[in-house]
Design an enzyme around this catalytic site. Sequence first.
Site, PDB file in Angstrom:
ATOM      1  N   CYS A  90       0.833  -1.207   0.000  1.00 51.76           N
ATOM      2  CA  CYS A  90       0.000   0.000   0.000  1.00 51.76           C
ATOM      3  C   CYS A  90       0.865   1.252   0.000  1.00 51.76           C
ATOM      4  CB  CYS A  90      -0.927  -0.014   1.216  1.00 51.76           C
ATOM      5  SG  CYS A  90      -2.106   1.356   1.236  1.00 51.76           S
ATOM      6  N   CYS A 185      -6.044  -2.970   7.423  1.00 51.87           N
ATOM      7  CA  CYS A 185      -7.220  -2.119   7.520  1.00 51.87           C
ATOM      8  C   CYS A 185      -8.412  -2.677   6.757  1.00 51.87           C
ATOM      9  CB  CYS A 185      -6.879  -0.727   6.998  1.00 51.87           C
ATOM     10  SG  CYS A 185      -6.259  -0.711   5.291  1.00 51.87           S
TER      11      CYS A 185
END
Length: 337
Positions: A90, A185
């Site tokens: 990410c 997440c």
Amino acid sequence: MNKRVVVGISGGIDSFYTAFLLKERGFDVMCLYINLFDNHEVFLRAKMLSDLLGAKFEFYDAIKEFKKEVIDRSINMTLSGYTPNPCAFCNMKIKFRILEKIRSDSNYDYISTGHYVKIFHNSTTKIFRGFDEKKDQSYFLALVPSIYLKNAIFPLGNFTKKYVKRVMEEKYLFWKDISSSQDLCFVKKGYKKLIQDKCGVKFGKFLYKNRVVANHWGSYLYTLGESRGLGHKEPVKLYVESLNHEKNEVYLNTREFCYKSLIVVADLNFFNKLPNRCLVQIRYQAKPVICDIHFRESKLYANFHEKVFAPTPGQIASFYSLDNRELLGGGIIIGTD
């Protein structure tokens, strides 16, 4: 005219304190919320926090990019026998690329996030471990191209997480009621459950000394060095030593058989020239060890001076200076010996 900075705001305490600090230091702050998946509660909190600071708030929808570059890539790597690090992907493919794009498009001076690292810019960009040894996040930046970091500043590099939490809870009482963000997440029920939902149950066997000692629900659910929840009744503690996804078998052994002397690393990214000898860290918060480096056919071979427990293909190898301060670069582990 005040210097202008784009702060990636997640709705968490670290990114908020980053924006708070920069605002206090006289920066013109834009809070950018990068939407990675649908979470209206977190979005509203990020907007509220930006309004609280009197900062400009912008929204960037990265759901499709995040799914392709992080979620799908992680799942595909898992099914191919690797143990991926989605947070590093990410940072490499999504967060810092988008922050730098918005900075450039908006003609701002800097980008910033709530990472606990230090960064310095001269003729080259140099990254160092954060002051807080327990929270240092330089490991997760090892794959980020320097072109995305050339305008980055990291105010939290000089603070401890404990200090940040205390200061914010004293100033804004609501932080006492907000839990810390989870590591992955996009996963609510756990990464193994995500993989299982995607691929279904594939019953297989745990083997120890060529004996079946338990059954499992799919070899792709396990990673090297894992010891919990294996379901065997052997009188010794066993760890995952190796995996055979074609046969759907997981091979167990005692701890001493899980140590390796060498890793092979690909997808390399460097901030500085790598010396022939340096430190390497093979997982977050693992002890860095001295290694000797050599290259062959665009791959890096790192020979450890002392054997390391369960280096895992798919994880990040981050390389540091011998004094364990400067992050020199990193890559993805693709093999061990």
